[in-house]
Design an enzyme around this catalytic site. Structure first.
Site, PDB file in Angstrom:
ATOM      1  N   ASP A  90       0.724  -1.328  -0.118  1.00  0.00           N
ATOM      2  CA  ASP A  90      -0.031   0.024  -0.239  1.00  0.00           C
ATOM      3  C   ASP A  90       0.691   1.298  -0.001  1.00  0.00           C
ATOM      4  O   ASP A  90       1.841   1.265   0.593  1.00  0.00           O
ATOM      5  CB  ASP A  90      -0.970   0.000   1.342  1.00  0.00           C
ATOM      6  CG  ASP A  90      -1.777   1.215   1.297  1.00  0.00           C
ATOM      7  OD1 ASP A  90      -2.846   1.314   0.546  1.00  0.00           O
ATOM      8  OD2 ASP A  90      -1.517   1.933   2.103  1.00  0.00           O
ATOM      9  N   GLU A 149       0.738   5.507   0.750  1.00  0.00           N
ATOM     10  CA  GLU A 149       0.099   6.679   1.194  1.00  0.00           C
ATOM     11  C   GLU A 149       0.707   7.867   0.506  1.00  0.00           C
ATOM     12  O   GLU A 149       1.864   8.072   0.115  1.00  0.00           O
ATOM     13  CB  GLU A 149       0.281   7.042   2.410  1.00  0.00           C
ATOM     14  CG  GLU A 149      -0.249   6.022   3.407  1.00  0.00           C
ATOM     15  CD  GLU A 149      -1.696   5.781   3.197  1.00  0.00           C
ATOM     16  OE1 GLU A 149      -2.450   6.701   2.687  1.00  0.00           O
ATOM     17  OE2 GLU A 149      -2.474   4.569   3.355  1.00  0.00           O
ATOM     18  N   HIS A 209      -5.104   4.557   7.571  1.00  0.00           N
ATOM     19  CA  HIS A 209      -4.586   5.118   6.643  1.00  0.00           C
ATOM     20  C   HIS A 209      -2.881   5.118   6.587  1.00  0.00           C
ATOM     21  O   HIS A 209      -2.551   6.252   6.021  1.00  0.00           O
ATOM     22  CB  HIS A 209      -5.322   6.298   6.152  1.00  0.00           C
ATOM     23  CG  HIS A 209      -6.642   6.149   5.655  1.00  0.00           C
ATOM     24  ND1 HIS A 209      -7.007   5.826   4.566  1.00  0.00           N
ATOM     25  CD2 HIS A 209      -8.016   6.481   6.373  1.00  0.00           C
ATOM     26  CE1 HIS A 209      -8.257   5.698   4.108  1.00  0.00           C
ATOM     27  NE2 HIS A 209      -8.861   6.147   5.266  1.00  0.00           N
ATOM     28  N   ASP A 218      -2.583  -0.534   7.033  1.00  0.00           N
ATOM     29  CA  ASP A 218      -3.854  -1.127   6.007  1.00  0.00           C
ATOM     30  C   ASP A 218      -3.392  -2.229   5.222  1.00  0.00           C
ATOM     31  O   ASP A 218      -4.334  -3.039   5.083  1.00  0.00           O
ATOM     32  CB  ASP A 218      -3.830   0.215   4.958  1.00  0.00           C
ATOM     33  CG  ASP A 218      -4.486   1.440   5.474  1.00  0.00           C
ATOM     34  OD1 ASP A 218      -4.667   1.375   6.513  1.00  0.00           O
ATOM     35  OD2 ASP A 218      -4.543   2.527   4.812  1.00  0.00           O
TER      36      ASP A 218
END
Length: 487
Positions: free
Chosen positions: A20, A22, A167, A172
């Site tokens: 993931d 950000e 987040h 996550d």
């Protein structure tokens, strides 16, 4: 902060790489994203246990891209990354984690994968390539259905009691992994239950379930991913389904046999499955477009004249909606000789329990240019108005093909009545020598009629309206068919 646990260069690439990113949130059109954090875990595909993990904050080239809006989204502040490594510093590690492995994550096909490729392109390096990809958003929407709500990670985590989504990348990723295991367990248990019990379970947990959907579950318990299933019938389908890459596949992840099944799913847009109450995508009755009035020919459209603006909804609510114009005229398109790439997809339901029908068409250059300009104009207004929703591009690149853009056309449903019909005129083009005529087939066709006519490689003329939407943190433009003329 850099965290590395048990991560060493590995010759064995069989692990699944859940990851993931950000990022910053663009505040103007064409700005792009900057990665602020990368997190990944490597998972054993046989035992489904975490083997290794890696997480790192990333300093963007321009710290001014970290705005209050992006901080609100992921909590990563400017001071958190001022002394962090750049993406160039961690590129070797990220490449080693991802290259040649199966990639997994929630909505990675539309968001995380493009961000990785962009980051490597910015430093002048070739990006890592996956052995295959597992996008849990598309997968769970198809296999687990809408029983858990809007299928966002936070909603799925709440459904299974896994806590709140932070987040942050590594949190996550682990939450995504746990959600997949929980969903797999539910589907495994359901696979041993009688159809009647599965039907009752789906009915009580999915508000938009209809009698049509329940009949489908009874009649077709062994539907394949390419059937017109609703997403609620999962009795014999395994939880892990792979989107193949262009590379040759090797055991134990030979995904070549699934290419034909998965291709339409790769192009499935993030258009919300349940519309906002005031959304104007549905019509009360077919208005008749046989005179073609108001639909503009592509060769008469100057892209510089396309504009987007907010206009009031005349329903007494003082609500504003985004609308596209060509000069001072609402923009509607007449698009001749479109070729169908993928036929009808009708997995999702509207509030009345009717199937939402859509299909994918190839775009020729003039139409592609118009749609991209519409996308840019509408996104600019959306961002300027303060919308924090993720923007879904109208033009979809065809995975695995160069210069082959596509778009999705939606068939509007009717709001009144109990019959499964749609508010789009369907005509058949007939030729007599050099003369072409149009024969009306139906002004309110049934789903079965539409499915039988819109097959891959079908050529048609389309009369389309462009309808911006912004709902449940997703925004974009839908192409809605008002009239279709089948060649």
């Amino acid at each position: 902060m850099l965290t590395m646990v048990g991560l060493t260069p590995a010759e064995d690439r069989s692990e699944i790489a859940f990851f993931d990113v950000e990022t910053t949130i663009p505040f103007r059109v064409g700005q792009g994203y900057a990665i602020l954090e990368f997190g990944s875990i490597l998972v054993c595909p046989k035992k489904l246990v975490e083997l290794k993990n890696y997480s790192v904050l990333v300093r963007p080239a321009n710290l001014n891209l970290i705005t209050p809006r992006s901080v609100k989204c992921n909590g990563i502040k400017r001071e958190d990354v001022e002394s962090a490594l750049t993406f160039a510093d961690i590129a070797d590690t990220v490449y080693d984690i991802l290259h040649g492995r199966i990639w997994a994550g929630h909505n990675i096909l539309k968001f995380d994968c493009p961000r990785i490729r962009e980051a490597f392109a910015e430093i002048g390096r070739d990006p890592p390539e996956p052995k295959g990809t597992i996008d849990s958003l598309a997968l769970l929407t198809q296999r687990f259905g809408r029983r858990a709500g809007d299928m966002k990670m936070a909603t799925l985590a709440t459904y299974f009691g896994l806590g709140n989504q932070t987040h942050r990348s590594l949190d996550d990723v682990r939450m995504n992994f746990e959600v997949l295991k929980y969903c797999a367990t539910v589907l495994f248990l359901e696979s041993s239950l009688p159809d009647e019990l599965i039907e009752n379970s789906v009915t009580t947990t999915t508000p938009e379930t209809s009698s049509r959907r329940r009949r489908t579950i009874k009649k077709s318990p062994l539907q394949s991913p390419t059937d017109q299933q609703t997403g609620e019938n999962m009795t014999t389908i395994p939880i892990l389904s792979f989107v193949s890459s262009a590379e040759a596949q090797t055991d134990p992840f030979d995904m070549s046999t699934l290419r034909n099944e998965i291709a339409p799913e790769v192009l499935q847009s993030d258009v919300p499955m349940e519309e906002e109450q005031n959304q104007q995508s549905e019509t009360v009755a077919s208005e008749g477009t046989g005179d073609q009035e108001g639909f503009m020919e592509l060769d008469k459209i100057s892209v510089s004249s396309i504009r987007a603006t907010h206009v009031p909804l005349y329903d007494g609510s003082q609500t504003m909606k985004l609308q596209l114009f060509l000069g001072d005229r609402p923009l509607q398109l007449h698009c001749p000789r479109l070729k169908v790439r993928f036929g009808i997809n009708g997995k999702f339901m509207d509030k009345a329990g009717r199937r939402r029908l859509n299909f994918v068409i190839d775009l020729y250059p003039s139409l592609c240019n118009v749609l991209q300009e519409c996308d840019s104009a509408a996104q600019t207004i959306s961002v300027d108005s303060g919308s924090g929703s993720d923007w879904n591009p109208l033009v979809i690149p065809m995975k695995g093909f160069l210069n082959c853009p596509t778009a999705r056309i939606h068939i509007p449903t009717e709001l009144n009545g109990d019959i499964d019909r749609y508010a789009a005129e369907i005509h058949q083009k007939e030729f007599s020598g050099a003369t072409a005529t149009q024969k009306l087939i139906s002004s309110n066709p049934k789903a079965e009629e539409i499915e039988s006519l819109l097959n891959p490689r079908t050529v048609l003329d389309a009369f389309l309206s462009l309808e911006p939407y912004d709902y449940q943190q997703r925004a974009g433009i839908r192409l809605v068919a008002r009239k279709l003329v089948i060649h």
